[in-house]
Each structure stands twice: as C-alpha cells, then as structure tokens.
Design a protein around this motif. Sequence first.
Motif, PDB file in Angstrom:
ATOM      1  N   LEU A 269      42.184  38.261  41.092  1.00  0.00           N
ATOM      2  CA  LEU A 269      42.683  39.773  40.408  1.00  0.00           C
ATOM      3  C   LEU A 269      44.381  39.666  40.483  1.00  0.00           C
ATOM      4  O   LEU A 269      44.595  39.468  41.881  1.00  0.00           O
ATOM      5  N   GLY A 270      44.928  40.030  39.651  1.00  0.00           N
ATOM      6  CA  GLY A 270      46.612  40.356  40.165  1.00  0.00           C
ATOM      7  C   GLY A 270      46.625  41.883  39.311  1.00  0.00           C
ATOM      8  O   GLY A 270      45.915  42.421  38.696  1.00  0.00           O
ATOM      9  N   THR A 271      47.925  42.104  39.221  1.00  0.00           N
ATOM     10  CA  THR A 271      48.427  43.340  38.811  1.00  0.00           C
ATOM     11  C   THR A 271      49.509  42.983  37.405  1.00  0.00           C
ATOM     12  O   THR A 271      50.391  42.419  37.771  1.00  0.00           O
TER      13      THR A 271
ATOM     14  N   ASN B  99      40.645  42.747  44.875  1.00  0.00           N
ATOM     15  CA  ASN B  99      40.125  41.510  44.266  1.00  0.00           C
ATOM     16  C   ASN B  99      38.961  42.001  43.259  1.00  0.00           C
ATOM     17  O   ASN B  99      38.568  43.193  43.334  1.00  0.00           O
ATOM     18  N   GLU B 100      38.279  41.293  42.664  1.00  0.00           N
ATOM     19  CA  GLU B 100      37.072  41.767  41.809  1.00  0.00           C
ATOM     20  C   GLU B 100      35.965  42.027  42.684  1.00  0.00           C
ATOM     21  O   GLU B 100      35.979  41.395  43.786  1.00  0.00           O
TER      22      GLU B 100
ATOM     23  N   ALA C 114      37.808  46.990  45.209  1.00  0.00           N
ATOM     24  CA  ALA C 114      37.464  46.274  44.278  1.00  0.00           C
ATOM     25  C   ALA C 114      38.063  46.886  42.766  1.00  0.00           C
ATOM     26  O   ALA C 114      37.890  47.944  42.570  1.00  0.00           O
ATOM     27  N   GLY C 115      38.537  45.818  41.998  1.00  0.00           N
ATOM     28  CA  GLY C 115      39.144  46.461  40.889  1.00  0.00           C
ATOM     29  C   GLY C 115      38.356  45.718  39.662  1.00  0.00           C
ATOM     30  O   GLY C 115      37.682  45.012  39.762  1.00  0.00           O
ATOM     31  N   VAL C 116      38.747  46.331  38.531  1.00  0.00           N
ATOM     32  CA  VAL C 116      38.098  45.585  37.224  1.00  0.00           C
ATOM     33  C   VAL C 116      39.048  45.172  36.298  1.00  0.00           C
ATOM     34  O   VAL C 116      40.010  46.205  36.034  1.00  0.00           O
TER      35      VAL C 116
END
Length: 269
Positions: free
Chosen positions: A51-53, A84-85, A137-139
Amino acid sequence: MIHRFYRSRLFRFATGLIAGAALLAACGQQPLRDPPAAATQSAAAPAPAQLGTQWGEGIESKTRSVSAKRLSDQPDDVASLGYNEANAVRRTVGNNPERRLNLLLAQGDIEWSVLDEDGKPLPLQRARRAEDMFRLAGVEGSRYTLRFRNLSDRSYEVIATVDGLDVLNGKPGSLRNGGYVLSPQQSLTIEGFRKNQNEVAAFRFAAPGRAYAANSEAGDVRNIGVIGAALFELDEPNLPRRARRDATPSQPSAFPADGAYAPPPRYRK
C-alpha cells in the motif's frame, strides 16, 4: 568357442566397464542446476510494500502563514508509523500484538492518531516486547487523515511526512522544513498534501504504483508505507522553559524548504 566367451566373467566385466563409462560420460554432459530463482529471491529481498498513499481529490482546507520561533533546532519528538494491507500487518505484528488508538508524543503533550473516513481512530499495532514502530492496516481506496491534539499549554510546530514526502511542500521530509502550528489545547487535522493555501489533495490508500511518492520527482519508492511526525516546541516568552530530551533521529535528511507547495503527480505510462 565364441558362445563360451560371451558367458565368461571377462566378457561381463568388460561390458560393465563400457556401460559405466557411458553413464559417467552422459552425466558429465548435464549442466549443474542452480537453486530455484524464486527461493533465492525470497531469501535475499523482502516483499515490496503493498500500500502507498495516492494524491486524492481536492478538499477545501484554508491556512495562512505565521511567524514562529522554535525553542531549539533539535525536535522534542520524532515518531513513525508503518502502514500496509491487513494481512501484511498481521504477519508482521504476530497473533497477540500490542494495540493502541493513539501515540503520546513530546512527553505526553501531543496525542497523535490516524483517522478513517468516518473519523474513527485506526488501531495501531506492534509485536509485544518489540522496539519496532507501530503499524496500521489500510484498505486500498479508503481515505485517512492525521490528527494531532495538543493536551498542553504550550505551542508546537508539527512537521508531517507521508511516504517520505513533506505534506506541505511535497519535498523529501526534513527537520528543516516548516510545519503547521498547533496551539495549546487545540487539534490539528491534516487531510492531505497541500496544493495551495485553500486546498489539499486527500490522502487515499492505493497500490504502490499509484502512490504520490512513485509519481513525483522528489519521491522515492523505498519510503512508501511510512508516516512520520516531528514536533518542535515554539518559543513563548511568558512560559518557563523545561528540561528537554534529545529526539534527533540517527540520520535525518537535510533538505531546506523553499516555501513551495506540493506539485501535482506525474503518472508514468
């Protein structure tokens, strides 16, 4: 006579030698096999960030320039959060991680949290008894914001970075960059990379190839997946000074700010 020779021990011995020599010659022509490429790569290099932004949609966010003086060139605190995920975070922190909803910085003066689209704090996790950074944790596709809450009667300057880029000017993060002023008992919400004095580009979790850091001349893909914050107490003559602790990172990046805002991304074909 010939029939008896075929059956003799001498014939069987000679035949065995010839067959053995043929087998050795055949084996000698086979190339030596290297270890499987996938196994070699997985042991030598870590998996890339998942994951990035991304430089998201424009959000109205008004700001103005003010004059402020730091008490010291050394920050009162420097902190980092990894993201990250969910599956990758779970593998990193283990089955029973330490969990928090915020971090207390600058000896407890500042509360730092990362909020989701509904304004709720994202859980911060790290392996127990580990000195590693906390992770969230991101989505992919979801928006997030950074919130700093000042619990003290002192003013602070907040420098924030996402994927190694300063959220104000889009340049590599540095302790020499200017930041946001956070007044006593106030909160600061950073919703994105600043485009100008009236608008920011929203923070959205995205695939690394869509990250702002991967599509900006100032970005470095090796820094994707980390959010940073540095705090400097501001000089206020009416407040007594207190003992300070050294919070300087071991290898700070030195890129002086020139006052420019973050340029838009340039996606590679």
